[in-house]
Scaffold this motif. Structure first.
Motif, PDB file in Angstrom:
ATOM      1  N   LEU A 212     128.519  81.049  14.956  1.00 62.68           N
ATOM      2  CA  LEU A 212     128.266  79.886  14.823  1.00 62.68           C
ATOM      3  C   LEU A 212     128.349  78.737  13.564  1.00 62.68           C
ATOM      4  CD1 LEU A 212     125.541  80.652  17.416  1.00 62.68           C
ATOM      5  CD2 LEU A 212     128.002  80.522  17.510  1.00 62.68           C
ATOM      6  N   ARG A 301     131.969  77.958  19.666  1.00 59.41           N
ATOM      7  CA  ARG A 301     131.406  76.675  18.515  1.00 59.41           C
ATOM      8  C   ARG A 301     132.095  75.593  18.287  1.00 59.41           C
ATOM      9  NH1 ARG A 301     133.528  82.137  14.961  1.00 59.41           N
ATOM     10  NH2 ARG A 301     135.990  80.949  14.779  1.00 59.41           N
ATOM     11  N   TYR A 304     128.804  73.939  20.685  1.00 58.66           N
ATOM     12  CA  TYR A 304     128.171  73.342  20.056  1.00 58.66           C
ATOM     13  C   TYR A 304     128.144  72.308  18.823  1.00 58.66           C
ATOM     14  CZ  TYR A 304     125.660  77.884  20.984  1.00 58.66           C
ATOM     15  OH  TYR A 304     124.461  78.542  22.047  1.00 58.66           O
ATOM     16  N   LYS A 307     127.897  69.137  20.988  1.00 58.24           N
ATOM     17  CA  LYS A 307     126.280  69.057  20.738  1.00 58.24           C
ATOM     18  C   LYS A 307     125.562  68.487  19.737  1.00 58.24           C
ATOM     19  CE  LYS A 307     125.497  72.926  22.946  1.00 58.24           C
ATOM     20  NZ  LYS A 307     124.757  74.026  24.242  1.00 58.24           N
ATOM     21  N   PHE A 328     123.082  77.372  15.758  1.00 60.81           N
ATOM     22  CA  PHE A 328     122.240  76.191  17.002  1.00 60.81           C
ATOM     23  C   PHE A 328     120.428  75.481  16.773  1.00 60.81           C
ATOM     24  CE2 PHE A 328     122.046  80.317  19.697  1.00 60.81           C
ATOM     25  CZ  PHE A 328     121.037  80.167  20.003  1.00 60.81           C
ATOM     26  N   VAL A 378     120.464  74.711  22.769  1.00 68.29           N
ATOM     27  CA  VAL A 378     121.244  75.553  24.358  1.00 68.29           C
ATOM     28  C   VAL A 378     121.639  75.061  25.030  1.00 68.29           C
ATOM     29  CG1 VAL A 378     120.077  77.751  22.414  1.00 68.29           C
ATOM     30  CG2 VAL A 378     118.915  76.426  23.938  1.00 68.29           C
TER      31      VAL A 378
END
Length: 398
Positions: A212, A301, A304, A307, A328, A378
């Motif tokens: 990640l 990836r 994330y 976000k 994350f 998450v």
């Protein structure tokens, strides 16, 4: 009972439950949980299909060592991901499947630490609490390496006294780090491996967040990669831990692996044979399929990244916010005490975050987790953005 059990600290989420007890959040705001690092993206369909297609394997006992298909899949993945070259990993001697890296990180200390030596086990601070519990129950003393903003949220190995290195038998490192997302560079990994040779200890590298990362052109380096670059093709004193939980959004599969020094893994296999922790055959089949595919990991990836970008856009004008290069989590500095911040945020906005001091221990006159909260991005994008707006509203009332 084992008297060392009394030395274990309450788990962070036990402390969080106590902190929230008796506090009533507003009923008109749905709860948003950002305290637990449990991936919420869907598990790829092809992994679930592989599991279902091999349920007939439940009729057979699996071996502790795992089947050759899984070990070969893991070995080839390591060689591709960390540019080790074909054949660099021996799947017969240098790979062991594990039922999630949590159990392996704990069990490893029990297998490699001799309590008669009055050993130290070094670990980052803040940290994944399994490291500390593993050290205590292995009969070792934890020694904390503070990771602060001043050190780039990485351990400062130069600051460790020689007397500590002399008693050290195991070092846990976590890169990318939990909770900070800091990535240990090749130079620092080299330094640690040189120290391991000089003082005769093993390095256990928790690399569960390694897949990640923000920049597709700059993936985090791994310990085996650095060892190979130093000419240590046998990976002496190196053991790495990887998992499908974060990489493939499959925390319920409880699937990971340990790889590295064949001599160390041979003894660890002996321990695990008695421990009784063989991976079920259907899980092995699904895991081999997952390690062979990268497309779903790239998509993960990207989710994330979106976000992080969206949450940072909301919070950046009110907080000194640094988006990590991997992982994350947001490791957020709080304008008030971290426990008061987490309690107040829950009570006012029905958002749960984890106080930083629940992940750390006072050491060297400071508590490096105090004054921070860990926020796990998450939840789905819309929930993360909603949570960011609620956090902003809460801060504006302080």
């Amino acid at each position: 009972m084992n008297p060392k059990l009394a030395s274990l600290h309450p788990y962070p989420f036990e402390k969080l439950a106590v902190l929230k007890r008796g506090r009533v959040p507003p009923a008109d705001k749905p709860h948003i949980a950002m305290s637990i690092g449990e991936p919420q993206h869907p598990t790829p369909h092809f992994i679930a299909e592989a599991l279902l297609q091999h349920l007939h394997g439940l009729s057979s006992y699996p071996t502790t060592k795992g089947g050759p298909e899984l070990r070969h899949s893991v070995a080839r993945w390591l060689e591709r991901r960390f540019a080790l070259g074909e054949g660099a990993i021996d799947p017969e001697r240098q790979v062991l499947p594990v039922n999630g890296t949590r159990e392996a990180l704990f069990a490893f200390a029990q297998a490699v630490v001799d309590p008669a030596e009055q050993p130290l086990v070094l670990m980052p601070n803040p940290f994944y609490q399994i490291y500390e519990g593993a050290a205590i129950l292995a009969g070792a003393e934890p020694f904390f390496l503070n990771t602060t903003a001043e050190s780039g949220f990485l351990p400062d190995f130069d600051a460790v006294p020689e007397a500590v290195w002399s008693r050290c038998r195991l070092v846990y490192v976590c890169s990318p780090g939990n909770p900070t997302g800091a990535v240990m560079g090749v130079d620092q990994q080299r330094q640690l491996l040189e120290l391991a040779e000089r003082y005769d200890f093993i390095v256990a590298s928790d690399e569960c967040y390694s897949e990640l990362y923000a920049d597709e052109a700059d993936p985090p380096p791994g310990l085996l990669q650095t060892a190979a670059g130093m000419g240590n093709g046998e990976f002496r004193r190196c053991v790495v831990f990887h998992s499908l939980s974060k990489r493939s959004n499959a925390p319920g599969l409880r699937s990971g692996f340990v790889a590295g020094d064949a001599d160390v893994l041979g003894r660890f296999l002996l321990y695990r044979t008695y421990h009784g922790c063989a991976m079920p055959l259907p899980v092995q089949k699904a895991s081999a399929t997952a390690w062979a595919d990268e497309a779903h990991v790239r998509e993960n990836r990207e989710l994330y990244r979106r976000k992080f970008d969206a949450v940072a856009t909301v919070l950046r004008d009110i907080l000194d916010l640094a988006v990590p290069s991997a992982g994350f989590y947001l490791w957020l500095r709080t304008p008030i005490d971290d426990t008061a911040f987490a309690a107040g945020l829950f009570e006012a906005q029905n958002v749960t975050v984890l106080p930083g001091r629940f992940l750390s221990r006072p050491s060297g006159g400071v508590d490096p987790g105090a004054g921070h909260v860990r926020i796990a991005l998450v939840a789905p994008l819309e929930e993360c953005v909603e949570a960011a707006h609620r956090i902003k509203q809460f801060i504006q009332t302080l």
